[in-house]
Write an enzyme that holds these catalytic residues in place. Structure first.
Site, PDB file in Angstrom:
ATOM      1  N   CYS A 265      39.444  57.582  65.090  1.00  0.00           N
ATOM      2  CA  CYS A 265      39.178  56.141  65.146  1.00  0.00           C
ATOM      3  C   CYS A 265      39.764  55.500  66.403  1.00  0.00           C
ATOM      4  O   CYS A 265      39.249  55.721  67.493  1.00  0.00           O
ATOM      5  CB  CYS A 265      39.682  55.485  63.869  1.00  0.00           C
ATOM      6  SG  CYS A 265      38.857  53.921  63.549  1.00  0.00           S
TER       7      CYS A 265
ATOM      8  N   ARG B  98      33.048  44.477  59.816  1.00  0.00           N
ATOM      9  CA  ARG B  98      33.810  45.736  59.844  1.00  0.00           C
ATOM     10  C   ARG B  98      33.006  46.808  59.109  1.00  0.00           C
ATOM     11  O   ARG B  98      32.287  46.510  58.150  1.00  0.00           O
ATOM     12  CB  ARG B  98      35.175  45.569  59.163  1.00  0.00           C
ATOM     13  CG  ARG B  98      36.125  44.687  59.927  1.00  0.00           C
ATOM     14  CD  ARG B  98      37.575  44.891  59.454  1.00  0.00           C
ATOM     15  NE  ARG B  98      38.086  46.210  59.846  1.00  0.00           N
ATOM     16  CZ  ARG B  98      38.575  46.477  61.061  1.00  0.00           C
ATOM     17  NH1 ARG B  98      38.580  45.536  61.992  1.00  0.00           N
ATOM     18  NH2 ARG B  98      39.037  47.673  61.364  1.00  0.00           N
TER      19      ARG B  98
ATOM     20  N   HIS C 202      39.151  58.638  58.741  1.00  0.00           N
ATOM     21  CA  HIS C 202      40.540  58.604  58.267  1.00  0.00           C
ATOM     22  C   HIS C 202      40.624  59.381  56.950  1.00  0.00           C
ATOM     23  O   HIS C 202      39.675  60.051  56.551  1.00  0.00           O
ATOM     24  CB  HIS C 202      40.961  57.149  57.969  1.00  0.00           C
ATOM     25  CG  HIS C 202      41.092  56.283  59.162  1.00  0.00           C
ATOM     26  ND1 HIS C 202      42.119  56.409  60.084  1.00  0.00           N
ATOM     27  CD2 HIS C 202      40.323  55.245  59.578  1.00  0.00           C
ATOM     28  CE1 HIS C 202      41.974  55.487  61.007  1.00  0.00           C
ATOM     29  NE2 HIS C 202      40.898  54.759  60.738  1.00  0.00           N
TER      30      HIS C 202
HETATM   31  N1  GLN Z   1      40.963  48.786  66.032  1.00  0.00           N
HETATM   32  C1  GLN Z   1      39.817  49.681  66.092  1.00  0.00           C
HETATM   33  C2  GLN Z   1      38.602  49.097  65.369  1.00  0.00           C
HETATM   34  O1  GLN Z   1      38.756  48.204  64.544  1.00  0.00           O
HETATM   35  C3  GLN Z   1      40.161  51.012  65.458  1.00  0.00           C
HETATM   36  C4  GLN Z   1      40.457  50.883  63.969  1.00  0.00           C
HETATM   37  C5  GLN Z   1      41.063  52.135  63.379  1.00  0.00           C
HETATM   38  O2  GLN Z   1      41.673  52.955  64.040  1.00  0.00           O
HETATM   39  N2  GLN Z   1      40.907  52.269  62.017  1.00  0.00           N
HETATM   40  O3  GLN Z   1      37.493  49.546  65.600  1.00  0.00           O
END
Ligand code: GLN
Length: 243
Positions: free
Chosen positions: A94, A128, A194
Site C-alpha cells: 500500500c 476510499r 494489508h
Molecule cells: N495513504 C495512502 C492512501 O490512502 C496509503 C494507505 C495505506 O497504506 N493503507 O492511499
C-alpha cells in the site's frame, strides 16, 4: 542457507498488522532450517540495502507518508533504486508500494515526490477503497489466488515499464477501474493487500522467498509445509468473497 531481511520504516509504515509479514517470512524460513536475520530500519537509520536479500515496506496514512519524505530524500531513495536495479527482492504494501513510484498526489492536491524506482504514480481520491478483496497473480508471479484487505484513497496507474502483480476478482485493486492489482518490476512485489498479506497466502509467501533465495544461491526447492491453518483461513476468505 541464510537470508537477510530489512524492515524499512517499521516505526511509521505499520498499518493493519503489516509487520505480520515479517513474522511469516521468518517462520517459513526457520521451519525449513534456513537462518534469517531481520534488521529494523526506522527513520534516521542507514541500512545497507545492497547487503540485504529481501526488503519489506508496510503501509501508512497520507500523514506518515509525508513524515518520512525528508528521510527518504536524504539518500535512502537512491539506495532503494540501486537495490531494486540490482535485483534485491522487495515486498511493498500500500503506502510502501506507492512510495516506490514517481509521486503520490493527495486528494487536496499536495504532490509528494517519491522514489521513482517503478514506472507508476498514485493520485488520492475522495472515495476510499476499503474492504476484503481477492486477486489472481499473473503466471510470472506464480499464478496463485490471493485474499487480503485493502484501505486506500490512492488510485495507482501503472506505466509501460511495470506489470501488475495480478488481476482483481473481487474488490478494487490499484484503482477500482482497470482490474489491475499491485505491480511487479524485476524482483519487486508490490500490492495494496494489508491483513497481513502473507499468512493467509502461503503460496505467494513461498514464491517471494524462493525469488530471494534463488538470487543468492541459484536454483532452490523449498520443502513443502503442512499449511492446514493457513489454507483454512485462505479458503474461508475465498468463500466469503465469492461464495
Ligand atoms: N495513504 C495512502 C492512501 O490512502 C496509503 C494507505 C495505506 O497504506 N493503507 O492511499
Amino acid at each position: 542457507m541464510n537470508l537477510k531481511i530489512c524492515h524499512m520504516y517499521p516505526d511509521v509504515l505499520n498499518l493493519y498488522g503489516d509487520r505480520g509479514n515479517i513474522l511469516c517470512l521468518r517462520r517459513r524460513l526457520e521451519w525449513r532450517g534456513i537462518d534469517v536475520t531481520v534488521e529494523s530500519a526506522g527513520i534516521g537509520a542507514r541500512p545497507k540495502l545492497a547487503e540485504c536479500d529481501l526488503v519489506f515496506i508496510g503501509g501508512g496514512q497520507d500523514f506518515e507518508q509525508e513524515v518520512l519524505l525528508d528521510d527518504l530524500h536524504s539518500g535512502r531513495d537512491e539506495e532503494v533504486k540501486a537495490a531494486i536495479a540490482d535485483g534485491v527482492t522487495f515486498l511493498a504494501i500500500c503506502g510502501g508500494y506507492q512510495m516506490l513510484g514517481e509521486y503520490y498526489e493527495t486528494y487536496d492536491g499536495r504532490r509528494c515526490g517519491f522514489i521513482g524506482a517503478l514506472d507508476l504514480y498514485t493520485v488520492g481520491s475522495k472515495q476510499r477503497m476499503i474492504g476484503n478483496y481477492m486477486f489472481t497473480c499473473t503466471p510470472e508471479s506464480g499464478g496463485s489466488t490471493v485474499v487480503g484487505f485493502e484501505n486506500h484513497s490512492g488510485r495507482t496507474r501503472l506505466g509501460p515499464g511495470v506489470q501488475p502483480l495480478g488481476t482483481v476478482t473481487s474488490g478494487f485493486g490499484n484503482n477500482g477501474e482497470d482490474k489491475t492489482e499491485g505491480a511487479r518490476f524485476k524482483n519487486v512485489f508490490a500490492t495494496y493487500s494489508h491483513g497481513p498479506l502473507l499468512p493467509k497466502n502461503p503460496e505467494l509467501c513461498d514464491f517471494i522467498l524462493k525469488t530471494a533465495l534463488e538470487r543468492k544461491y541459484g536454483a532452490v526447492s523449498l520443502e513443502p509445509l503442512s499449511d492446514e491453518a493457513e489454507l483454512a483461513a485462505h479458503g474461508e476468505m475465498v468463500r466469503r468473497l465469492i461464495g
